[in-house]
Design an enzyme around this catalytic site. Structure first.
Site, short mmCIF file in Angstrom:
data_model
loop_
_atom_site.label_atom_id
_atom_site.label_comp_id
_atom_site.label_asym_id
_atom_site.label_seq_id
_atom_site.Cartn_x
_atom_site.Cartn_y
_atom_site.Cartn_z
N ASP A 32 0.92 -1.28 -0.05
CA ASP A 32 0.08 0.06 -0.13
C ASP A 32 0.86 1.18 0.03
OD1 ASP A 32 -2.30 1.73 0.41
OD2 ASP A 32 -1.61 1.80 2.63
N ASP A 34 -0.47 5.23 1.23
CA ASP A 34 -0.55 5.89 2.25
C ASP A 34 -0.19 5.24 3.80
OD1 ASP A 34 -1.09 8.26 0.68
OD2 ASP A 34 -2.90 7.72 0.44
N ASP A 43 -3.11 12.46 0.81
CA ASP A 43 -4.21 13.48 0.65
C ASP A 43 -4.37 14.68 1.68
OD1 ASP A 43 -5.20 12.22 -1.87
OD2 ASP A 43 -6.55 11.00 -0.64
N ASP A 120 -5.06 3.81 -3.17
CA ASP A 120 -6.33 4.61 -3.38
C ASP A 120 -5.82 5.93 -3.40
OD1 ASP A 120 -8.78 5.11 -4.07
OD2 ASP A 120 -9.83 4.73 -2.03
N ASP A 200 -2.03 -0.93 5.49
CA ASP A 200 -2.29 -0.42 7.05
C ASP A 200 -3.83 -0.13 7.11
OD1 ASP A 200 -3.14 2.96 7.09
OD2 ASP A 200 -2.08 2.11 5.18
#
Length: 265
Positions: A32, A34, A43, A120, A200
């Site tokens: 992943d 972030d 973000d 994402d 996470d």
């Protein structure tokens, strides 16, 4: 079929590493981004310290977060935030503890591990950070929401795909992405002995649920993915098949993988 070399009548393939014509074993390592590769939500990083309109200050409840970020990035562009400034913001997001050491380990053993990233976030920010950290070449594929600058210099964001998973946001199901990638590699005659998943978030729990008993999930300790795995194990013992190795520093992931290589399987 992914399996360990022991107990199937085959010599351990690690013995052939470095020998002419030998094919090393292949492990898939999924990351992943972030709060996994980087120590923040990217973000949040790009809007920190900026005065946003009331409608953009909070993430939508029950709405599409991807569409929310489309509006946030459009607002930043309208306020004069230019591509170079955004790139610098992403480049300066700190790596998570121990992540640099993990990447150093993987660089030394690049012939054994195939790396992909499923996030994402957005392709622009991820590419910028990985290149700044000097690790972009370690990743074979990056799966994330498409992002590019329009003629005005505004970073435009789109959804990654559509899917039918009821557990994931409408723009991305990491389970679907991982499944399709494994199927694609199988068609190319690449069969992974094991899959390792480092994440996470709640959206990392969905793909981790497809891992087998030969695989390993590395949830960041105390984060949503870790808590969801714990809840799953309590409610349905054995339903979550993969081994679970929580981490606070990615050095712990590197140590686990180093021990795996030491055992030569």
């Amino acid at each position: 079929m992914r399996r360990c070399c022991q107990g199937v009548g085959l010599p351990c393939l690690f013995k052939g590493v470095g020998m002419a014509g030998a094919r090393p074993p292949r492990f898939l390592l999924v990351f992943d981004f972030d709060e996994t590769v980087v120590d923040e939500n990217s973000d949040d990083s790009v809007v920190r310290g900026r005065a946003l309109p009331e409608a953009l200050r909070q993430s939508p409840r029950g709405g599409s977060y991807n569409e929310h970020m489309q509006r946030v990035l459009a607002f930043l562009g309208e306020q004069g935030v230019r591509p170079a400034e955004l790139r610098a913001l992403y480049e300066n997001i700190p790596l998570s503890p121990g992540m640099a050491e993990l990447f150093q380990f993987l660089s030394k053993h690049h012939e054994l591990f195939e790396l992909v990233l499923i996030s994402d976030a957005n392709t622009f920010g991820i590419e910028a950070k990985l290149r700044a950290a000097g690790v972009r070449s370690l990743f074979r594929k990056i799966f994330s929401n498409p992002a590019s600058f329009d003629r005005r210099g505004v970073l435009t964001l789109g959804p990654y795909h559509s899917h039918k998973c009821l557990e994931c946001p409408a723009n991305m199901c990491k389970r679907k992405i991982l499944g399709e990638y494994l199927a694609e590699r199988a068609r190319e005659d690449v069969e992974f002995q094991r899959v390792f998943y480092v994440g996470d978030g709640a959206n990392d729990f969905c793909p981790a649920g497809t891992l087998t008993a030969a695989d390993v999930a590395f949830p960041r300790k105390g984060y949503p993915m870790h808590r969801l795995i714990q809840e799953s194990q309590e409610k349905q013992p054995g339903a979550f098949q993969a081994a679970v190795v929580p981490w606070e520093s990615a050095v712990e992931v590197a140590r686990y993988l180093q021990e795996l290589l030491r055992r030569k399987c």
